[in-house]
Motif scaffolding. Sequence first.
Motif, PDB file in Angstrom:
ATOM      1  N   ASN A  40      -3.742   1.188   6.455  1.00 38.78           N
ATOM      2  CA  ASN A  40      -4.358   0.207   7.341  1.00 38.78           C
ATOM      3  C   ASN A  40      -5.748   0.725   7.693  1.00 38.78           C
ATOM      4  OD1 ASN A  40      -5.158  -1.243   9.818  1.00 38.78           O
ATOM      5  ND2 ASN A  40      -3.110  -2.131   9.689  1.00 38.78           N
ATOM      6  N   ALA A  51      -4.542  -4.211   7.395  1.00 40.05           N
ATOM      7  CA  ALA A  51      -3.667  -3.758   6.314  1.00 40.05           C
ATOM      8  C   ALA A  51      -4.376  -3.900   4.981  1.00 40.05           C
ATOM      9  CB  ALA A  51      -2.375  -4.566   6.320  1.00 40.05           C
ATOM     10  N   GLY A  62      -3.804  -3.280   0.688  1.00 40.91           N
ATOM     11  CA  GLY A  62      -2.890  -2.975  -0.406  1.00 40.91           C
ATOM     12  C   GLY A  62      -2.967  -4.041  -1.467  1.00 40.91           C
ATOM     13  N   GLN A  90       5.036   4.426   5.520  1.00 42.06           N
ATOM     14  CA  GLN A  90       3.926   3.788   6.217  1.00 42.06           C
ATOM     15  C   GLN A  90       2.909   3.306   5.185  1.00 42.06           C
ATOM     16  OE1 GLN A  90       2.315   6.207   9.379  1.00 42.06           O
ATOM     17  NE2 GLN A  90       4.285   6.413  10.416  1.00 42.06           N
ATOM     18  N   THR A  91       2.159   2.285   5.557  1.00 39.49           N
ATOM     19  CA  THR A  91       1.207   1.686   4.621  1.00 39.49           C
ATOM     20  C   THR A  91      -0.225   1.906   5.099  1.00 39.49           C
ATOM     21  OG1 THR A  91       1.371  -0.442   5.776  1.00 39.49           O
ATOM     22  CG2 THR A  91       2.853  -0.085   3.910  1.00 39.49           C
TER      23      THR A  91
END
Length: 308
Positions: free
Chosen positions: A231, A174, A176, A228-229
């Motif tokens: 990754n 992940a 961010g 969604q993030t």
Amino acid sequence: MQSPSRRAFLSGHRVERSPWEAFMTRLRRAIQGKVYDFSTPEGSARLLPGHMQDVYRARALCHEYGITLALDGLPSANPRDDLPVLWVEPGSAMARCERLGDGDPRWFVQPGCLVAELETAGLPQFKDQPPHLTVAAWLADRRGCDWGRGQTADSGLVHALVLLSDGTQANLGAFGVDNHKPLDNLRVQEMIPKLFELNASLTDQTASSEALWDGRYRLDALSPVEGQTINLSHLLLGHGGELGWVEWLVFDERVGRPGSRPYETRYGQRQAASDTCAIDDAVRALFDPDGLFPSRGQDFNHHYGSDI
């Protein structure tokens, strides 16, 4: 009749070994697993590692001798026929598959684990996938890892440790504001900004509203759909065995669905856009500047007669 090597021994002359023979001799001395030489003119062998240290040693020797290191078991595998190649099969010695803890929805999976075992464990993304494939081959297969544009989170993949061509281990997960763990690695620190730049240029050149992803590498993982993030491990989805060697993966059983599997048809029908090809090549150059892994790990052209 005396063999050339015996005559050389008796006469005191040393027989020159080819680079491939020297490579095989050193590989056999360095590993604890099994290696099989196919005795082809170009040089071809298969390594069944006894543990991950065998892969590290094989990588170093392949790098030194200019040998392609290719993932064995990948559907439509296609390393160049005119170059020496070492096929590495992630077998039972690296096939663990277990929850990270009691009641934890995340699974630690090694590359030799079979898809059938993961489907039996209840991970939805492996339903109706080829049961005989190792998870490493499944991850590399562009057909099995064919989710819609920006929807790579549907893979359920949350983390990956990958061995790059120079021996660097890259932790990909992940990414961010609150998670910069992948940037702990200097090599990855240099790669990630450049990957985002490539993704931005590709988004400018193509219609981001298209439902399917046509690139060789999933740069769309850096532009996920709403909800969604980002990754970084998703960059490995469908990588064709061309970006690195996967050491282990983590999947979340709460998410995930099988890919749609139309990529092979799309591959054959796709126009050979030079700008897109250049971006694909740039992604590969960031991961594998040494050319250790196959440059075209999968070949669908024998079905559709197209090239990208």
